[in-house]
Each structure stands twice: as C-alpha cells, then as structure tokens.
Scaffold this motif. Sequence first.
Motif, PDB file in Angstrom:
ATOM      1  N   GLU A   1     -16.571  -5.678   5.121  1.00 46.08           N
ATOM      2  CA  GLU A   1     -17.132  -4.497   5.786  1.00 46.08           C
ATOM      3  C   GLU A   1     -17.415  -3.378   4.781  1.00 46.08           C
ATOM      4  O   GLU A   1     -18.427  -2.691   4.871  1.00 46.08           O
ATOM      5  CB  GLU A   1     -16.177  -4.007   6.875  1.00 46.08           C
TER       6      GLU A   1
ATOM      7  N   HIS B   1      -2.513 -10.531   7.851  1.00 49.04           N
ATOM      8  CA  HIS B   1      -2.832  -9.387   6.988  1.00 49.04           C
ATOM      9  C   HIS B   1      -3.903  -9.757   5.957  1.00 49.04           C
ATOM     10  O   HIS B   1      -4.795  -8.952   5.665  1.00 49.04           O
ATOM     11  CB  HIS B   1      -1.566  -8.867   6.292  1.00 49.04           C
ATOM     12  N   GLU B   2      -3.808 -10.945   5.410  1.00 50.25           N
ATOM     13  CA  GLU B   2      -4.812 -11.398   4.439  1.00 50.25           C
ATOM     14  C   GLU B   2      -6.192 -11.498   5.087  1.00 50.25           C
ATOM     15  O   GLU B   2      -7.192 -11.098   4.504  1.00 50.25           O
ATOM     16  CB  GLU B   2      -4.414 -12.755   3.836  1.00 50.25           C
ATOM     17  N   LYS B   3      -6.210 -12.042   6.325  1.00 50.58           N
ATOM     18  CA  LYS B   3      -7.481 -12.158   7.048  1.00 50.58           C
ATOM     19  C   LYS B   3      -8.074 -10.777   7.289  1.00 50.58           C
ATOM     20  O   LYS B   3      -9.266 -10.548   7.061  1.00 50.58           O
ATOM     21  CB  LYS B   3      -7.265 -12.890   8.369  1.00 50.58           C
ATOM     22  N   MET B   4      -7.251  -9.841   7.737  1.00 47.20           N
ATOM     23  CA  MET B   4      -7.706  -8.471   7.988  1.00 47.20           C
ATOM     24  C   MET B   4      -8.206  -7.832   6.696  1.00 47.20           C
ATOM     25  O   MET B   4      -9.249  -7.178   6.683  1.00 47.20           O
ATOM     26  CB  MET B   4      -6.582  -7.635   8.575  1.00 47.20           C
ATOM     27  N   LYS B   5      -7.494  -8.049   5.609  1.00 48.28           N
ATOM     28  CA  LYS B   5      -7.884  -7.491   4.315  1.00 48.28           C
ATOM     29  C   LYS B   5      -9.254  -8.030   3.900  1.00 48.28           C
ATOM     30  O   LYS B   5     -10.131  -7.267   3.474  1.00 48.28           O
ATOM     31  CB  LYS B   5      -6.842  -7.849   3.256  1.00 48.28           C
ATOM     32  N   ASN B   6      -9.464  -9.326   4.041  1.00 49.06           N
ATOM     33  CA  ASN B   6     -10.745  -9.932   3.678  1.00 49.06           C
ATOM     34  C   ASN B   6     -11.884  -9.399   4.546  1.00 49.06           C
ATOM     35  O   ASN B   6     -12.977  -9.119   4.050  1.00 49.06           O
ATOM     36  CB  ASN B   6     -10.669 -11.458   3.768  1.00 49.06           C
ATOM     37  N   GLU B   7     -11.629  -9.253   5.852  1.00 46.64           N
ATOM     38  CA  GLU B   7     -12.646  -8.720   6.758  1.00 46.64           C
ATOM     39  C   GLU B   7     -13.007  -7.286   6.380  1.00 46.64           C
ATOM     40  O   GLU B   7     -14.184  -6.905   6.395  1.00 46.64           O
ATOM     41  CB  GLU B   7     -12.161  -8.779   8.203  1.00 46.64           C
ATOM     42  N   LEU B   8     -12.007  -6.496   6.034  1.00 50.80           N
ATOM     43  CA  LEU B   8     -12.257  -5.113   5.641  1.00 50.80           C
ATOM     44  C   LEU B   8     -13.021  -5.033   4.316  1.00 50.80           C
ATOM     45  O   LEU B   8     -13.892  -4.167   4.148  1.00 50.80           O
ATOM     46  CB  LEU B   8     -10.944  -4.337   5.545  1.00 50.80           C
ATOM     47  N   GLU B   9     -12.724  -5.922   3.381  1.00 53.56           N
ATOM     48  CA  GLU B   9     -13.456  -5.938   2.113  1.00 53.56           C
ATOM     49  C   GLU B   9     -14.924  -6.285   2.343  1.00 53.56           C
ATOM     50  O   GLU B   9     -15.810  -5.691   1.723  1.00 53.56           O
ATOM     51  CB  GLU B   9     -12.809  -6.913   1.142  1.00 53.56           C
TER      52      GLU B   9
END
Length: 99
Positions: free
Chosen positions: A32, A22-30
């Motif tokens: 983007e 979830h942290e990885k996904m959150k960072n990728e979305l930020e």
Amino acid sequence: MLDLYEDGMITKQRFSERIGGHEKMKNELEVEIEKCKLALAAQVHLVTVEMIQNRIDEFKELWSSAITSSEQNRAYRLLIDRIVYDREEDGIILEVLYK
C-alpha cells in the motif's frame, strides 16, 4: 508476544499464527505504501500541455503590454516561482524554479 510464548502463556502454534498475521499485515502495508508513493509521484508531476500553453499565453499578453520594469517583473512571476542562488569563491550559481 515473545514473552508470552517464552513464559508458556501461548502455544508455539498460536505464536506462529500471530507472527504470520503480523507479517501478512506488514507486507500488505508495504504494498500500500508503494502504491501511495506512485500515486503521489503521478500527482506531483501532473502538468498538462494545456496548462503550459495557458501560462505562456498569459505571459505573452502581459509581456507585450508591459511598459515598466515592474510590469515585466509581474509577467515573469507568472512563470517563475523563485530564483535560488549559491555564492561560490569566484562566482555565483543560479537556479530558476518554475511554477
């Protein structure tokens, strides 16, 4: 998910893996989101010299042939989107918003 861990339904390792995902996904979305903000800002301010010159040429043509005040106003409308005003105690503040 914390409830699952606290209730013993998932292991600490699985909990950590899911949090990490979830942290990885959150960072990728930020990242983007920042890219999108930059792209949007670039599009909003995308005005070329040619576009400005064309608008000025249109204005000059209309202005030089304008005889009445309504024809002059039509020429102004090529350049001006709107005029915003704010009345104050002893005066008025005008802001011209160009197209």
